[in-house]
Design a protein around this motif. Sequence first.
Motif, PDB file in Angstrom:
ATOM      1  N   ASN A   1      -8.616  -5.445   2.149  1.00  0.00           N
ATOM      2  CA  ASN A   1      -9.191  -3.778   3.287  1.00  0.00           C
ATOM      3  C   ASN A   1      -7.653  -3.586   2.509  1.00  0.00           C
ATOM      4  N   ILE A   2      -7.165  -3.064   1.205  1.00  0.00           N
ATOM      5  CA  ILE A   2      -5.726  -2.220   1.220  1.00  0.00           C
ATOM      6  C   ILE A   2      -6.535  -0.869   0.626  1.00  0.00           C
ATOM      7  N   ILE A   3      -6.245  -0.110   1.352  1.00  0.00           N
ATOM      8  CA  ILE A   3      -6.182   1.089   0.854  1.00  0.00           C
ATOM      9  C   ILE A   3      -5.842   1.667  -0.500  1.00  0.00           C
ATOM     10  N   TYR A   4      -6.649   2.236  -1.296  1.00  0.00           N
ATOM     11  CA  TYR A   4      -5.420   3.435  -2.715  1.00  0.00           C
ATOM     12  C   TYR A   4      -6.109   4.696  -2.188  1.00  0.00           C
ATOM     13  N   ASP A   5      -5.293   5.396  -2.822  1.00  0.00           N
ATOM     14  CA  ASP A   5      -6.079   7.111  -2.225  1.00  0.00           C
ATOM     15  C   ASP A   5      -5.213   8.030  -3.689  1.00  0.00           C
ATOM     16  N   TYR A   6      -6.082   8.870  -4.327  1.00  0.00           N
ATOM     17  CA  TYR A   6      -6.257   8.816  -5.828  1.00  0.00           C
ATOM     18  C   TYR A   6      -5.429  10.887  -5.737  1.00  0.00           C
ATOM     19  N   ASP A   7      -4.376  10.929  -5.748  1.00  0.00           N
ATOM     20  CA  ASP A   7      -3.552  11.938  -6.214  1.00  0.00           C
ATOM     21  C   ASP A   7      -4.754  13.261  -7.353  1.00  0.00           C
ATOM     22  N   GLY A   8      -4.984  12.672  -7.994  1.00  0.00           N
ATOM     23  CA  GLY A   8      -5.756  13.359  -9.591  1.00  0.00           C
ATOM     24  C   GLY A   8      -4.319  12.776 -10.669  1.00  0.00           C
ATOM     25  N   ASN A   9      -3.225  12.094 -10.492  1.00  0.00           N
ATOM     26  CA  ASN A   9      -2.867  11.354 -11.708  1.00  0.00           C
ATOM     27  C   ASN A   9      -2.701   9.803 -11.088  1.00  0.00           C
ATOM     28  N   SER A  10      -2.198   9.505 -10.486  1.00  0.00           N
ATOM     29  CA  SER A  10      -1.954   8.704  -9.964  1.00  0.00           C
ATOM     30  C   SER A  10      -2.213   7.444  -8.617  1.00  0.00           C
ATOM     31  N   TRP A  11      -2.309   6.974  -8.559  1.00  0.00           N
ATOM     32  CA  TRP A  11      -2.659   6.304  -6.985  1.00  0.00           C
ATOM     33  C   TRP A  11      -1.710   5.832  -6.284  1.00  0.00           C
ATOM     34  N   GLU A  12      -2.304   6.015  -4.977  1.00  0.00           N
ATOM     35  CA  GLU A  12      -0.784   5.352  -3.994  1.00  0.00           C
ATOM     36  C   GLU A  12      -1.602   4.340  -2.826  1.00  0.00           C
ATOM     37  N   ARG A  13      -0.326   4.089  -2.316  1.00  0.00           N
ATOM     38  CA  ARG A  13      -1.011   3.225  -0.752  1.00  0.00           C
ATOM     39  C   ARG A  13      -1.621   4.262  -0.401  1.00  0.00           C
ATOM     40  N   ALA A  14      -2.122   3.316   0.477  1.00  0.00           N
ATOM     41  CA  ALA A  14      -2.796   4.975   2.009  1.00  0.00           C
ATOM     42  C   ALA A  14      -1.845   4.073   3.042  1.00  0.00           C
ATOM     43  N   GLU A  15      -2.021   4.977   4.375  1.00  0.00           N
ATOM     44  CA  GLU A  15      -1.033   4.198   5.364  1.00  0.00           C
ATOM     45  C   GLU A  15      -2.367   3.554   5.762  1.00  0.00           C
TER      46      GLU A  15
END
Length: 637
Positions: free
Chosen positions: A87-101
């Motif tokens: 359950n490792i979550i990444y969010d996409y901002d349109g340019n790159s993926w960042e680890r979610a809190e």
Amino acid sequence: MKLNKIFLFALMALFSACSSEDDFLVPDSALQIKGICASVSDELPMTRAIAKLSDVVGRNAFVATDRIVFTNIQRAENPLKAFTYSNIIYDYDGNSWERAEGNIPEKIYWTDGASYHTFIGYSLPSSTYHWETIDNSTGSCTFAGELGYGLTELDYTSGNEALMAEDLLVNYSDTTKAESDGLSTKIKFTHALSNVRVVVNIKDFAASSSAVDTQVGISNMVLRSQPCLFSWGANSKDLTVKDFSEQGTEHIKDLKLWCPKPAGEGTAQSKTFTFYGLTTPQDATFHAINGNDKKLEFSFTVTYPNAMNPNETLTKTYSGTFSGIVNFYSGQCTTLNISLNHKNEQMYMDVEYNDWNYVSTPDLGELRKKSTFLDINSTVTIHTDANANIYDATWLYKDGSQLKDIYGNDGTKEKPYRISTASQLLSFAKEVKGGLAFKGQYIRLDADITMQSSTARTTAEDTTSTTAPLSWIGIGDASTAFNGTFLGGDRFINRLSGSPLFVNLGADARIEQLQITCIGNISGKGALAETNAGVIGGCKVIDDVSVADGGGALVGTNTGSIYACYHTGTTQLVGTTSADGVIGCYTASDITSLSSDYLKGLVESLNTKLTTWYKDHLGFTQYQYVYTVGSYPTVVK
């Protein structure tokens, strides 16, 4: 799992046991994953890859606010449980993926930079999408979701945005490695759901290219009763769809498909209407529930100007069922082709399976028109019914003092009534049984009619099965004869069973150029007619047929004239006949053993008899036999 520090012996793959108070040292060989580069795979056949931008259906790339959830990250061989992450979550901002809190490990480490690792995960395109994790007794996980969670139907009519909001992407790879810098990795996701494309071709819907009903519109394409609950395992990218007994009625939903070009493509009779949607992967195993196949049902709306009043728009709802099992494959496209040749039921359907590359639509209108008789108890109208009008009639209706068919024909020689569907044939039978003899009127068969599915069985133990052959009711009866002219157009009545096609042909009846095949037993003494007092010419009964004792393949009892007809089977052509009642006819079960000289001689002999007979019967359509190498002698006008 939350760790303060981790140490890892990369080559020995050992976990050092220490107390919870100990600090762990991280050797230099342990590499932290700092970057994830996720993309949608363009590899065939695992995705609905596109050939051009106009073919995009669902997602072919990630967009801002997309989220991916890795349900499992571990070393592919000999993984250490302490270094298995979920359950490792990444969010996409349109340019790159960042680890979610969230409650997640502070850091993720490769066991080393060269070993294969297993990555399993999915991407949810919509915040309303439902998913859950189900742990089982083995310690592995199953992940479950529902297409159209919280909805009673799936409505894709608002466009590709609605499809993207449901388009689930799944990743499963046990060969993922670190990139050259050792700190990041590339992950590719594939489409998990199935794409469906429905193409409706209106070729031959109207009588001509200049008719007002070429201005047709097709809308409201709906696939009925699609299962929406699914799950997939921790060690597979393949979805499993629950069968109907497990789905529950609240999870069986209709799919309303999207048409990006509502006006259609092409002009007049060459128009096609294309609809798109997503559904769950389904195969033959899913469809066979409790021993019964679940058929794919559909419906759509047709609108067109009224030929009688061009300022008025007619609206009809068409529905049908694909007779065979239609499979939907994960990540691929199933194309359902429907050719609408005539009003009411006349459709031709087939299915294609392909990846989402552009495939030109076949011009199904050029194929021979067919109609399948699915239900012998179909509700049809006859002209005396109160609801038999231009809008609701199956075949005939009263237009003032005139009796017309739904195509505007009045039964004259110039404008014969047309039968294009099996239901219209049933309506014709009920008209005759109701006392309408059609004397002096003409009826033309305008499509091959297949009376029942090719899966119909004939054995005694299957007589109560849904696949048992359906018994035809017959046209007319002993007290009501047909006395019109029936023009077969050299078309087929296929898979006839039960009553003869015509029960009683009167003295004014004429039947021409009709071909018949049978299944099972004919309850009467002939496939085409039980009794004939009229004229039958240029007709054929193909292959063997079982009739009552003393009967014939074509006619049971003949007091009229039968000429230029033949039967390719072992049964005699006619049961009993008056003198000189059969002219220029033959029966042959197997011509492979007959020499070409014999067949040429047979053709010459039959044609000589017919030519002599025509001299005294000038008003009859004249047929002649033609010799074809290796085939039965056939008749032509």
